[in-house]
Each structure stands twice: as structure tokens, then as C-alpha cells.
Design a protein around this motif. Structure first.
Motif, PDB file in Angstrom:
ATOM      1  N   ALA A 164     -11.615   1.222  14.267  1.00 46.50           N
ATOM      2  CA  ALA A 164     -12.637   0.600  13.421  1.00 46.50           C
ATOM      3  C   ALA A 164     -12.575   1.123  11.993  1.00 46.50           C
ATOM      4  N   THR A 165     -12.244   2.395  11.833  1.00 51.91           N
ATOM      5  CA  THR A 165     -12.150   2.981  10.493  1.00 51.91           C
ATOM      6  C   THR A 165     -11.002   2.364   9.720  1.00 51.91           C
ATOM      7  N   LEU A 166      -9.852   2.207  10.392  1.00 52.15           N
ATOM      8  CA  LEU A 166      -8.706   1.569   9.729  1.00 52.15           C
ATOM      9  C   LEU A 166      -9.067   0.156   9.274  1.00 52.15           C
ATOM     10  N   TYR A 167      -9.641  -0.627  10.177  1.00 52.02           N
ATOM     11  CA  TYR A 167      -9.948  -2.019   9.842  1.00 52.02           C
ATOM     12  C   TYR A 167     -11.038  -2.121   8.779  1.00 52.02           C
ATOM     13  N   ALA A 168     -11.965  -1.173   8.777  1.00 47.19           N
ATOM     14  CA  ALA A 168     -13.022  -1.199   7.760  1.00 47.19           C
ATOM     15  C   ALA A 168     -12.455  -0.940   6.364  1.00 47.19           C
ATOM     16  N   HIS A 169     -11.481  -0.060   6.271  1.00 46.78           N
ATOM     17  CA  HIS A 169     -10.920   0.296   4.958  1.00 46.78           C
ATOM     18  C   HIS A 169      -9.809  -0.646   4.501  1.00 46.78           C
ATOM     19  N   PHE A 170      -8.987  -1.111   5.437  1.00 48.94           N
ATOM     20  CA  PHE A 170      -7.761  -1.816   5.040  1.00 48.94           C
ATOM     21  C   PHE A 170      -7.566  -3.184   5.693  1.00 48.94           C
ATOM     22  N   GLY A 171      -8.386  -3.543   6.633  1.00 50.21           N
ATOM     23  CA  GLY A 171      -8.278  -4.849   7.267  1.00 50.21           C
ATOM     24  C   GLY A 171      -7.320  -4.880   8.437  1.00 50.21           C
ATOM     25  N   ASN A 172      -6.121  -4.360   8.257  1.00 49.16           N
ATOM     26  CA  ASN A 172      -5.118  -4.323   9.320  1.00 49.16           C
ATOM     27  C   ASN A 172      -4.013  -3.339   8.930  1.00 49.16           C
ATOM     28  N   LYS A 173      -3.000  -3.243   9.775  1.00 48.02           N
ATOM     29  CA  LYS A 173      -1.906  -2.303   9.524  1.00 48.02           C
ATOM     30  C   LYS A 173      -1.174  -2.644   8.232  1.00 48.02           C
ATOM     31  N   GLU A 174      -0.916  -3.922   7.981  1.00 46.51           N
ATOM     32  CA  GLU A 174      -0.193  -4.292   6.759  1.00 46.51           C
ATOM     33  C   GLU A 174      -1.005  -3.947   5.522  1.00 46.51           C
ATOM     34  N   GLY A 175      -2.324  -4.109   5.603  1.00 51.45           N
ATOM     35  CA  GLY A 175      -3.168  -3.719   4.479  1.00 51.45           C
ATOM     36  C   GLY A 175      -3.079  -2.230   4.195  1.00 51.45           C
ATOM     37  N   LEU A 176      -3.016  -1.438   5.258  1.00 50.13           N
ATOM     38  CA  LEU A 176      -2.878   0.007   5.108  1.00 50.13           C
ATOM     39  C   LEU A 176      -1.521   0.366   4.477  1.00 50.13           C
ATOM     40  N   ILE A 177      -0.457  -0.240   4.979  1.00 52.20           N
ATOM     41  CA  ILE A 177       0.874   0.027   4.445  1.00 52.20           C
ATOM     42  C   ILE A 177       0.950  -0.381   2.972  1.00 52.20           C
ATOM     43  N   THR A 178       0.356  -1.518   2.651  1.00 49.87           N
ATOM     44  CA  THR A 178       0.358  -1.994   1.264  1.00 49.87           C
ATOM     45  C   THR A 178      -0.313  -0.989   0.338  1.00 49.87           C
ATOM     46  N   GLU A 179      -1.462  -0.488   0.743  1.00 52.10           N
ATOM     47  CA  GLU A 179      -2.183   0.459  -0.110  1.00 52.10           C
ATOM     48  C   GLU A 179      -1.448   1.795  -0.195  1.00 52.10           C
ATOM     49  N   ALA A 180      -0.813   2.209   0.890  1.00 57.19           N
ATOM     50  CA  ALA A 180      -0.026   3.449   0.857  1.00 57.19           C
ATOM     51  C   ALA A 180       1.155   3.301  -0.107  1.00 57.19           C
ATOM     52  N   LEU A 181       1.781   2.128  -0.124  1.00 58.13           N
ATOM     53  CA  LEU A 181       2.887   1.893  -1.052  1.00 58.13           C
ATOM     54  C   LEU A 181       2.397   1.854  -2.494  1.00 58.13           C
ATOM     55  N   ARG A 182       1.243   1.257  -2.731  1.00 58.55           N
ATOM     56  CA  ARG A 182       0.693   1.229  -4.093  1.00 58.55           C
ATOM     57  C   ARG A 182       0.451   2.647  -4.603  1.00 58.55           C
ATOM     58  N   ARG A 183      -0.094   3.483  -3.745  1.00 52.89           N
ATOM     59  CA  ARG A 183      -0.345   4.872  -4.142  1.00 52.89           C
ATOM     60  C   ARG A 183       0.972   5.603  -4.418  1.00 52.89           C
ATOM     61  N   ARG A 184       1.972   5.374  -3.558  1.00 47.22           N
ATOM     62  CA  ARG A 184       3.277   6.025  -3.759  1.00 47.22           C
ATOM     63  C   ARG A 184       3.940   5.530  -5.041  1.00 47.22           C
ATOM     64  N   LEU A 185       3.804   4.228  -5.324  1.00 49.98           N
ATOM     65  CA  LEU A 185       4.387   3.668  -6.541  1.00 49.98           C
ATOM     66  C   LEU A 185       3.741   4.278  -7.783  1.00 49.98           C
ATOM     67  N   ALA A 186       2.430   4.473  -7.741  1.00 49.48           N
ATOM     68  CA  ALA A 186       1.742   5.093  -8.880  1.00 49.48           C
ATOM     69  C   ALA A 186       2.252   6.517  -9.109  1.00 49.48           C
ATOM     70  N   ARG A 187       2.488   7.238  -8.033  1.00 49.11           N
ATOM     71  CA  ARG A 187       2.996   8.608  -8.157  1.00 49.11           C
ATOM     72  C   ARG A 187       4.432   8.614  -8.684  1.00 49.11           C
ATOM     73  N   TRP A 188       5.240   7.677  -8.211  1.00 51.98           N
ATOM     74  CA  TRP A 188       6.613   7.555  -8.700  1.00 51.98           C
ATOM     75  C   TRP A 188       6.626   7.206 -10.183  1.00 51.98           C
ATOM     76  N   ASP A 189       5.780   6.275 -10.575  1.00 52.99           N
ATOM     77  CA  ASP A 189       5.670   5.876 -11.975  1.00 52.99           C
ATOM     78  C   ASP A 189       5.354   7.090 -12.848  1.00 52.99           C
ATOM     79  N   THR A 190       4.403   7.905 -12.418  1.00 53.02           N
ATOM     80  CA  THR A 190       4.007   9.092 -13.181  1.00 53.02           C
ATOM     81  C   THR A 190       5.153  10.092 -13.280  1.00 53.02           C
ATOM     82  N   THR A 191       5.812  10.367 -12.157  1.00 54.35           N
ATOM     83  CA  THR A 191       6.911  11.328 -12.152  1.00 54.35           C
ATOM     84  C   THR A 191       8.057  10.859 -13.039  1.00 54.35           C
TER      85      THR A 191
END
Length: 198
Positions: A41-68
Motif C-alpha cells: 500500500a505504501t508503494l502504491y500510495a507514493h508511486f502508483g505502481n512498480k513502473e512509477g517507482l522505477i521512473t522516479e528512481a531514475l529521475r533522482r539518479r539522473l539529477a545526481r548524474w547531472d550534478t556530478t
């Protein structure tokens, strides 16, 4: 004892770690939930589904890569070094985050032939950042048309470095070799008299 990170951050950390080391399709949701110690329920409340979670994790990683990467560009002294800072950034980025088998974005793209729009946009954003920044840096060395060509050549070399890491090459060795080959590509466009790289 330090407090545990919020559930949302634990989910992002778990998804990023597992995507980087195990792959997306081979990692069931239950494994991510167990790693993050949260309920479905926590996963679905925050991200909707597994793909939503993966998408947000990639966005965060991309932001960190951009900064580095931008930090490495800023530290470089010459236009040539700024263009080739991509390779030192890759090495630094991999030391600062969960080491991936090669490139998390390429891995997810390969595993997801029909991504939803948000995931597709996030995967495209990684390519756009790579292309536009390299083209912009190359314009300090060559004409616009040549800058696009040089950027494409460096992207090809960079992708080859990632492939060599997947094949088991040491990161530092692969990035150093990639930088040397990219320096030759720069010289082929600018002429040896304009390049100050070893």
C-alpha cells in the motif's frame, strides 16, 4: 542509532539498488518491498505502481548524474578537458552511487520494450542530457555541424566504455581508455596543434 529514512526514500533506494545490480524485470515487487521494509500500500500510495517507482528512481539518479558531470566540467581547465570530463564524471558517479552492471538507463530501456509515457520520457531525458551537453561543450572547439558530429562520436565511445564495464573491465581502466580514444576524436576535428591533451 540514526533514524530510518522515510518510506518513500527507502523505496527509491531499494528500487535504484536492485535495478542497478539485478535488473528491473528480474526483480519482483515483493523483493523491493522487502528491501525497503514497506507494505504494498505504501508503494502504491507514493508511486502508483512498480513502473512509477522505477521512473522516479531514475529521475533522482539522473539529477545526481547531472550534478556530478557538471561539477567535473566546472573543474576542467580547457575546452578540451571540459568536453572529456564526461569520462571522469562517469568514474566519480559510479563511486558515489550504487555501482551498476553498466548503465541503469540503458539496462531499463533494454528490459522495457514498451514503457509508459513517464518512463519513456525519463529514459529520453538521459539521452537528451548527454547529447545537448556534449554538443554545447563541443561548440567551444569546432563549428556547429562538426560539434554535432563530435558529440555523436563521443557518445559512441562513452557507450562502448559502458559496454566494456558490463563485460567485466575495471571502471578506471575503461574510462581512461575511453578518454584517450575520445581525445583522438577531438584531435581529428581540431587538428593536433590545437589540442593540449596527452
Amino acid at each position: 542509532m540514526a533514524p530510518q529514512p522515510p518510506a518513500r526514500e527507502r523505496l527509491l533506494d531499494a528500487a535504484e539498488d536492485l535495478a542497478a545490480t539485478q535488473g528491473v524485470t528480474t526483480t519482483p515487487v515483493d523483493v523491493i518491498l522487502d528491501r525497503a521494509q514497506v507494505s504494498p500500500a505504501t508503494l502504491y500510495a507514493h508511486f502508483g505502481n512498480k513502473e512509477g517507482l522505477i521512473t522516479e528512481a531514475l529521475r533522482r539518479r539522473l539529477a545526481r548524474w547531472d550534478t556530478t558531470w557538471q561539477e567535473c566540467v566546472d573543474e576542467a581547465g580547457t575546452p578540451e578537458e571540459k568536453l572529456l570530463a564526461l569520462f571522469s564524471a562517469l568514474s566519480r558517479h559510479r563511486r558515489s552511487l550504487t555501482p551498476s552492471r553498466w548503465c541503469v538507463f540503458l539496462g531499463v530501456a533494454a528490459e522495457t520494450p514498451r514503457p509508459g509515457q513517464d518512463l519513456a520520457d525519463t529514459l529520453a531525458a538521459d539521452t537528451d542530457l548527454l547529447t545537448h551537453r556534449l554538443e554545447g561543450l563541443a561548440t567551444a572547439l569546432v563549428e556547429d555541424g562538426q560539434a554535432r558530429m563530435l558529440a555523436r562520436q563521443i557518445i559512441l565511445i562513452y557507450t562502448g566504455v559502458l559496454g566494456m564495464i558490463l563485460r567485466g573491465a575495471e571502471v578506471e581502466t575503461a574510462t581512461a581508455e575511453g578518454r584517450r580514444i575520445a581525445a583522438l576524436a577531438v584531435r581529428s576535428c581540431t587538428g593536433p596543434s590545437e589540442s593540449h591533451l596527452p
